[in-house]
Write a protein that holds these residues in place. Structure first.
Motif, PDB file in Angstrom:
ATOM      1  N   ALA A 160      -2.490   5.137   5.807  1.00 48.87           N
ATOM      2  CA  ALA A 160      -3.086   6.057   6.770  1.00 48.87           C
ATOM      3  C   ALA A 160      -4.596   5.881   6.825  1.00 48.87           C
ATOM      4  O   ALA A 160      -5.204   5.866   7.897  1.00 48.87           O
ATOM      5  CB  ALA A 160      -2.716   7.501   6.415  1.00 48.87           C
ATOM      6  N   VAL A 161      -5.214   5.727   5.657  1.00 48.71           N
ATOM      7  CA  VAL A 161      -6.664   5.519   5.611  1.00 48.71           C
ATOM      8  C   VAL A 161      -7.041   4.197   6.263  1.00 48.71           C
ATOM      9  O   VAL A 161      -7.999   4.098   7.028  1.00 48.71           O
ATOM     10  CB  VAL A 161      -7.162   5.559   4.151  1.00 48.71           C
ATOM     11  CG1 VAL A 161      -8.637   5.172   4.079  1.00 48.71           C
ATOM     12  CG2 VAL A 161      -6.966   6.952   3.571  1.00 48.71           C
ATOM     13  N   ALA A 162      -6.245   3.152   5.970  1.00 43.76           N
ATOM     14  CA  ALA A 162      -6.537   1.836   6.540  1.00 43.76           C
ATOM     15  C   ALA A 162      -6.436   1.867   8.063  1.00 43.76           C
ATOM     16  O   ALA A 162      -7.269   1.295   8.767  1.00 43.76           O
ATOM     17  CB  ALA A 162      -5.580   0.799   5.964  1.00 43.76           C
ATOM     18  N   ARG A 163      -5.405   2.544   8.587  1.00 49.29           N
ATOM     19  CA  ARG A 163      -5.258   2.637  10.049  1.00 49.29           C
ATOM     20  C   ARG A 163      -6.434   3.380  10.662  1.00 49.29           C
ATOM     21  O   ARG A 163      -6.927   3.035  11.733  1.00 49.29           O
ATOM     22  CB  ARG A 163      -3.951   3.347  10.399  1.00 49.29           C
ATOM     23  CG  ARG A 163      -2.696   2.546  10.083  1.00 49.29           C
ATOM     24  CD  ARG A 163      -1.481   3.149  10.752  1.00 49.29           C
ATOM     25  NE  ARG A 163      -0.282   2.430  10.393  1.00 49.29           N
ATOM     26  CZ  ARG A 163       0.562   2.825   9.442  1.00 49.29           C
ATOM     27  NH1 ARG A 163       0.323   3.936   8.777  1.00 49.29           N
ATOM     28  NH2 ARG A 163       1.631   2.118   9.169  1.00 49.29           N
ATOM     29  N   GLY A 164      -6.889   4.422   9.970  1.00 50.43           N
ATOM     30  CA  GLY A 164      -8.039   5.154  10.479  1.00 50.43           C
ATOM     31  C   GLY A 164      -9.288   4.297  10.522  1.00 50.43           C
ATOM     32  O   GLY A 164     -10.099   4.398  11.431  1.00 50.43           O
ATOM     33  N   ALA A 220      -4.482   1.745  14.218  1.00 49.59           N
ATOM     34  CA  ALA A 220      -3.503   0.742  14.635  1.00 49.59           C
ATOM     35  C   ALA A 220      -2.154   1.004  13.967  1.00 49.59           C
ATOM     36  O   ALA A 220      -2.079   1.415  12.822  1.00 49.59           O
ATOM     37  CB  ALA A 220      -4.003  -0.657  14.285  1.00 49.59           C
ATOM     38  N   SER A 221      -1.060   0.733  14.709  1.00 42.61           N
ATOM     39  CA  SER A 221       0.282   0.895  14.178  1.00 42.61           C
ATOM     40  C   SER A 221       0.665  -0.331  13.357  1.00 42.61           C
ATOM     41  O   SER A 221      -0.057  -1.321  13.301  1.00 42.61           O
ATOM     42  CB  SER A 221       1.279   1.077  15.323  1.00 42.61           C
ATOM     43  OG  SER A 221       1.323  -0.100  16.120  1.00 42.61           O
ATOM     44  N   ASP A 222       1.858  -0.270  12.709  1.00 38.42           N
ATOM     45  CA  ASP A 222       2.332  -1.416  11.926  1.00 38.42           C
ATOM     46  C   ASP A 222       2.483  -2.649  12.799  1.00 38.42           C
ATOM     47  O   ASP A 222       2.126  -3.762  12.391  1.00 38.42           O
ATOM     48  CB  ASP A 222       3.673  -1.079  11.267  1.00 38.42           C
ATOM     49  CG  ASP A 222       3.511  -0.118  10.090  1.00 38.42           C
ATOM     50  OD1 ASP A 222       2.384  -0.060   9.561  1.00 38.42           O
ATOM     51  OD2 ASP A 222       4.483   0.543   9.709  1.00 38.42           O
ATOM     52  N   GLU A 223       3.032  -2.491  14.010  1.00 40.47           N
ATOM     53  CA  GLU A 223       3.216  -3.631  14.903  1.00 40.47           C
ATOM     54  C   GLU A 223       1.880  -4.225  15.334  1.00 40.47           C
ATOM     55  O   GLU A 223       1.721  -5.440  15.433  1.00 40.47           O
ATOM     56  CB  GLU A 223       4.023  -3.205  16.138  1.00 40.47           C
ATOM     57  CG  GLU A 223       5.472  -2.848  15.839  1.00 40.47           C
ATOM     58  CD  GLU A 223       6.218  -4.025  15.221  1.00 40.47           C
ATOM     59  OE1 GLU A 223       5.978  -5.170  15.663  1.00 40.47           O
ATOM     60  OE2 GLU A 223       7.019  -3.792  14.306  1.00 40.47           O
ATOM     61  N   LEU A 252       0.829  -1.194   0.000  1.00 46.49           N
ATOM     62  CA  LEU A 252       0.000   0.000   0.000  1.00 46.49           C
ATOM     63  C   LEU A 252       0.865   1.247   0.000  1.00 46.49           C
ATOM     64  O   LEU A 252       1.972   1.255   0.547  1.00 46.49           O
ATOM     65  CB  LEU A 252      -0.910   0.024   1.233  1.00 46.49           C
ATOM     66  CG  LEU A 252      -1.917  -1.120   1.384  1.00 46.49           C
ATOM     67  CD1 LEU A 252      -2.685  -0.953   2.674  1.00 46.49           C
ATOM     68  CD2 LEU A 252      -2.874  -1.155   0.211  1.00 46.49           C
ATOM     69  N   LYS A 253       0.352   2.296  -0.608  1.00 50.82           N
ATOM     70  CA  LYS A 253       1.011   3.590  -0.556  1.00 50.82           C
ATOM     71  C   LYS A 253       0.830   4.177   0.847  1.00 50.82           C
ATOM     72  O   LYS A 253      -0.097   3.806   1.564  1.00 50.82           O
ATOM     73  CB  LYS A 253       0.418   4.528  -1.603  1.00 50.82           C
ATOM     74  CG  LYS A 253       0.635   4.048  -3.037  1.00 50.82           C
ATOM     75  CD  LYS A 253      -0.012   5.009  -4.029  1.00 50.82           C
ATOM     76  CE  LYS A 253       0.190   4.531  -5.451  1.00 50.82           C
ATOM     77  NZ  LYS A 253      -0.447   5.443  -6.431  1.00 50.82           N
TER      78      LYS A 253
END
Length: 230
Positions: free
Chosen positions: A99-103, A108-111, A93-94
């Motif tokens: 950022a949209v997916a985390r929202g 959530a962070s990468d970890e 993902l770009k």
């Protein structure tokens, strides 16, 4: 007693400036930005505030102040609802898409995302292992498979196939095992890839409606032909 008229001696605030209105000396008005002007003489209607012959600007914009402290974080919003749920596989993902997916999942962070993915995989493998054990007796699997017409066989081909014309047999990967069956609808040429051999060491005579059994085990494969007249 002699009365002397000295005129207007105290400023009068007249509110927001109206360019079609006339003003008297010492009248004060404000422009759309909130700056205050005072008439230094009687002002005829239609006179702009920028005309210094009639207006004196009493307030000016000061220097920009320092940035204030960050405010307190607001309360957490209510949990949203979704009509449909979708399970996504791993993909590149770009940054803006991440950022949209985390929202969408609460920031959530990468970890945290890695941990969630690991938990999902572990739960899936644990549940699947109850029905298809990786070792020991796998039990009897009912049902049947649909044949597929092909001209090439490899590890990902269907277990049961048919072939018209020539057939190319690809070698399997090291350490894997699989068995494929091919019914010959017409007589063609069968080409075995690396590490394949015919059972008995000789190339059989092929006939239509015969069956080719291909068994790859570990690092090599055996091909056998079963004639319908045998």
């Amino acid at each position: 007693m002699t009365v002397i008229n000295i005129g207007k001696v105290r400023p009068t605030y007249r509110g927001a400036f109206v360019d079609t209105q006339a003003y008297e000396v010492l009248d004060r008005v404000s422009d759309s930005a909130g700056f205050v002007y005072e008439a230094v003489t009687d002002v005829p209607s239609g006179t702009a505030l920028s005309n210094a012959q009639y207006w004196l600007k009493l307030s000016v914009e000061g220097p920009r102040g320092q940035k204030g402290d960050t405010g307190n974080r607001g309360p957490r919003g209510e949990d949203g609802t979704s009509k449909d749920s979708v399970l996504y596989v791993k993909q590149e993902l770009k940054p803006e898409q991440k950022a949209v997916a985390r929202g969408n999942i609460g920031g959530a962070s990468d970890e945290e995302l890695k941990s969630m993915r690991t938990e999902l995989l572990n739960g899936f493998n644990s549940s699947l292992g109850q029905y298809v054990p990786k070792r020991g007796n796998r039990g009897a699997l009912g049902g049947f498979s649909t044949t597929e017409r092909i001209n090439q066989i490899n590890a990902t081909s269907s277990d049961c196939n048919t072939c018209q014309g020539n057939l190319n047999v690809q070698p399997g990967a090291q350490g894997t095992s699989w068995t494929k069956i091919v019914t010959l609808e017409t007589v063609g040429q069968i080409t075995l890839g690396a590490n394949w051999k015919w059972a008995g060491g000789e190339v059989p005579t092929l006939v239509a409606s015969g069956i080719v059994v291909l068994c790859w085990c570990g690092s090599s494969g055996i091909a056998a032909f079963i004639s319908p007249s045998a």
